[in-house]
Design a protein around this motif. Sequence first.
Motif, PDB file in Angstrom:
ATOM      1  N   MET A  31       0.830  -1.211   0.000  1.00 36.37           N
ATOM      2  CA  MET A  31       0.000   0.000   0.000  1.00 36.37           C
ATOM      3  C   MET A  31       0.860   1.255   0.000  1.00 36.37           C
ATOM      4  SD  MET A  31      -3.014   1.122  -0.186  1.00 36.37           S
ATOM      5  CE  MET A  31      -3.995   2.589   0.121  1.00 36.37           C
ATOM      6  N   VAL A  32       1.848   1.307   0.895  1.00 35.13           N
ATOM      7  CA  VAL A  32       2.751   2.459   0.963  1.00 35.13           C
ATOM      8  C   VAL A  32       3.518   2.589  -0.347  1.00 35.13           C
ATOM      9  CG1 VAL A  32       4.770   3.448   2.119  1.00 35.13           C
ATOM     10  CG2 VAL A  32       2.975   2.343   3.463  1.00 35.13           C
ATOM     11  N   HIS A  33       3.946   1.470  -0.895  1.00 35.62           N
ATOM     12  CA  HIS A  33       4.673   1.450  -2.162  1.00 35.62           C
ATOM     13  C   HIS A  33       3.844   2.090  -3.275  1.00 35.62           C
ATOM     14  CE1 HIS A  33       7.325  -0.133  -5.329  1.00 35.62           C
ATOM     15  NE2 HIS A  33       6.226  -0.518  -5.968  1.00 35.62           N
ATOM     16  N   GLU A  34       2.574   1.736  -3.357  1.00 34.66           N
ATOM     17  CA  GLU A  34       1.719   2.267  -4.413  1.00 34.66           C
ATOM     18  C   GLU A  34       1.417   3.753  -4.217  1.00 34.66           C
ATOM     19  OE1 GLU A  34      -1.707   0.060  -5.503  1.00 34.66           O
ATOM     20  OE2 GLU A  34      -0.676  -1.875  -5.526  1.00 34.66           O
ATOM     21  N   VAL A  35       1.187   4.170  -2.968  1.00 35.21           N
ATOM     22  CA  VAL A  35       0.921   5.590  -2.689  1.00 35.21           C
ATOM     23  C   VAL A  35       2.132   6.439  -3.065  1.00 35.21           C
ATOM     24  CG1 VAL A  35       0.502   7.299  -0.875  1.00 35.21           C
ATOM     25  CG2 VAL A  35      -0.794   5.161  -0.895  1.00 35.21           C
ATOM     26  N   ILE A  36       3.315   5.968  -2.652  1.00 33.62           N
ATOM     27  CA  ILE A  36       4.543   6.685  -2.993  1.00 33.62           C
ATOM     28  C   ILE A  36       4.717   6.729  -4.510  1.00 33.62           C
ATOM     29  CG2 ILE A  36       7.076   6.585  -2.897  1.00 33.62           C
ATOM     30  CD1 ILE A  36       6.811   5.497  -0.066  1.00 33.62           C
ATOM     31  N   GLY A  37       4.376   5.639  -5.185  1.00 32.11           N
ATOM     32  CA  GLY A  37       4.485   5.597  -6.636  1.00 32.11           C
ATOM     33  C   GLY A  37       3.631   6.649  -7.317  1.00 32.11           C
ATOM     34  N   SER A  87       3.035   0.019 -16.140  1.00 29.57           N
ATOM     35  CA  SER A  87       2.995  -1.352 -15.620  1.00 29.57           C
ATOM     36  C   SER A  87       2.570  -1.360 -14.155  1.00 29.57           C
ATOM     37  CB  SER A  87       4.363  -2.022 -15.779  1.00 29.57           C
ATOM     38  OG  SER A  87       5.376  -1.304 -15.082  1.00 29.57           O
ATOM     39  N   ALA A  88       2.940  -0.326 -13.394  1.00 28.92           N
ATOM     40  CA  ALA A  88       2.562  -0.241 -11.975  1.00 28.92           C
ATOM     41  C   ALA A  88       1.047  -0.147 -11.823  1.00 28.92           C
ATOM     42  CB  ALA A  88       3.234   0.968 -11.331  1.00 28.92           C
ATOM     43  N   MET A  89       0.406   0.684 -12.640  1.00 37.34           N
ATOM     44  CA  MET A  89      -1.051   0.835 -12.561  1.00 37.34           C
ATOM     45  C   MET A  89      -1.768  -0.447 -12.969  1.00 37.34           C
ATOM     46  SD  MET A  89      -1.879   4.750 -13.734  1.00 37.34           S
ATOM     47  CE  MET A  89      -0.835   4.781 -15.186  1.00 37.34           C
ATOM     48  N   LEU A  90      -1.187  -1.150 -13.966  1.00 40.71           N
ATOM     49  CA  LEU A  90      -1.831  -2.367 -14.461  1.00 40.71           C
ATOM     50  C   LEU A  90      -1.754  -3.523 -13.469  1.00 40.71           C
ATOM     51  CD1 LEU A  90      -0.698  -2.287 -18.212  1.00 40.71           C
ATOM     52  CD2 LEU A  90      -2.964  -1.753 -17.288  1.00 40.71           C
ATOM     53  N   ILE A  91      -0.708  -3.556 -12.630  1.00 41.19           N
ATOM     54  CA  ILE A  91      -0.562  -4.653 -11.661  1.00 41.19           C
ATOM     55  C   ILE A  91      -0.963  -4.234 -10.251  1.00 41.19           C
ATOM     56  CG2 ILE A  91       1.306  -5.723 -12.995  1.00 41.19           C
ATOM     57  CD1 ILE A  91       3.298  -4.579 -10.958  1.00 41.19           C
ATOM     58  N   SER A  92      -1.463  -2.997 -10.105  1.00 42.40           N
ATOM     59  CA  SER A  92      -1.850  -2.487  -8.785  1.00 42.40           C
ATOM     60  C   SER A  92      -2.935  -3.358  -8.156  1.00 42.40           C
ATOM     61  CB  SER A  92      -2.345  -1.047  -8.916  1.00 42.40           C
ATOM     62  OG  SER A  92      -2.949  -0.615  -7.714  1.00 42.40           O
ATOM     63  N   PHE A  98      -9.316  -2.197  -9.943  1.00 46.33           N
ATOM     64  CA  PHE A  98     -10.410  -2.366 -10.902  1.00 46.33           C
ATOM     65  C   PHE A  98      -9.919  -2.631 -12.324  1.00 46.33           C
ATOM     66  CE2 PHE A  98      -9.474   2.063  -9.909  1.00 46.33           C
ATOM     67  CZ  PHE A  98      -9.070   2.556 -11.143  1.00 46.33           C
ATOM     68  N   ILE A  99      -8.598  -2.516 -12.558  1.00 43.04           N
ATOM     69  CA  ILE A  99      -8.060  -2.788 -13.896  1.00 43.04           C
ATOM     70  C   ILE A  99      -7.892  -4.298 -14.045  1.00 43.04           C
ATOM     71  CG2 ILE A  99      -6.152  -2.398 -15.493  1.00 43.04           C
ATOM     72  CD1 ILE A  99      -5.574   0.211 -14.065  1.00 43.04           C
ATOM     73  N   PRO A 100      -8.662  -4.927 -14.959  1.00 36.93           N
ATOM     74  CA  PRO A 100      -8.614  -6.396 -15.083  1.00 36.93           C
ATOM     75  C   PRO A 100      -7.381  -6.890 -15.838  1.00 36.93           C
ATOM     76  CG  PRO A 100     -10.120  -5.478 -16.708  1.00 36.93           C
ATOM     77  CD  PRO A 100      -9.609  -4.309 -15.895  1.00 36.93           C
ATOM     78  N   ILE A 101      -6.536  -7.642 -15.149  1.00 42.70           N
ATOM     79  CA  ILE A 101      -5.360  -8.250 -15.769  1.00 42.70           C
ATOM     80  C   ILE A 101      -5.355  -9.732 -15.392  1.00 42.70           C
ATOM     81  CG2 ILE A 101      -2.853  -8.321 -15.865  1.00 42.70           C
ATOM     82  CD1 ILE A 101      -3.968  -5.869 -17.200  1.00 42.70           C
ATOM     83  N   VAL A 106       4.350 -10.940 -16.785  1.00 48.86           N
ATOM     84  CA  VAL A 106       5.189 -10.155 -17.701  1.00 48.86           C
ATOM     85  C   VAL A 106       5.206  -8.696 -17.271  1.00 48.86           C
ATOM     86  CG1 VAL A 106       5.456  -9.333 -20.062  1.00 48.86           C
ATOM     87  CG2 VAL A 106       4.808 -11.712 -19.639  1.00 48.86           C
ATOM     88  N   LEU A 107       4.043  -8.178 -16.875  1.00 49.54           N
ATOM     89  CA  LEU A 107       3.959  -6.789 -16.431  1.00 49.54           C
ATOM     90  C   LEU A 107       4.771  -6.558 -15.160  1.00 49.54           C
ATOM     91  CD1 LEU A 107       0.168  -6.103 -17.071  1.00 49.54           C
ATOM     92  CD2 LEU A 107       2.096  -5.134 -18.327  1.00 49.54           C
TER      93      LEU A 107
END
Length: 228
Positions: A31-37, A87-92, A98-101, A106-107
């Motif tokens: 969670m912290v990783h994604e917020v910082i990103g 790639s970060a948003m796609l694997i979040s 809500f992004i379906p992967i 690979v991402l």
Amino acid sequence: MNPKVLFRLVNDLVMTVLMLIAMAYYITGNMVHEVIGVVVLLLFIVHNFLNRRWYKSIFKGKYNMRRILQIAINLLFLVTMVLMMISAMLISSDLFPFIPINNDMVLRQIHVQTAYWGFIIMAVHIGFSWGMILNSVRRMTGITGTSRIRTIALRILSVLIVVYGVHASFEGEMGSKLFIYNPFGWSYDVTTIRFLIDNLSIMGIYIFGTHYALKFIQKQDKRAEQTI
């Protein structure tokens, strides 16, 4: 100091520190990783907006070795950051779930390896501006004169940082991280402070290496001009 220059320096400093913290994924958690990103993404957009004139000047003026290298590094840094952020948003899994992967392996590989390459390229990018950064710090601190002792001390410090950075690179398996994706994580169990010191030292290798390599290139260019 010019407020705009100060704002740029603060923006770039905060972005650099946050990128280092973002790399400490196994310390901060997802969670912290994604917020910082997300914050890094916003700061990166601001950085590019503040330097938008640079893009307009790419095809103008004369080209020398320094300028060619700088354009290549800047564009490579831009591409690396864009790939890392997309790639970060796609694997979040927390901020953008809500992004379906279906198959994100690979991402994840793209994200991790562009992050490590972006870290190195960012350090080289800083190295190109290191002289300007030092001049800005001198103006902020009121240092106007030159000092042989201060110069020698700073160069010794630079050498020590580079030596420790090389040690930290091998211990942290940086070479493997740049070319090999490990989905199970890397065995590099250190404290937060140690992690920051190690990675700042690794950055130092490329910052100082770029800075002094450019000085050498400039000297060679001057000698070539004098012989013509």
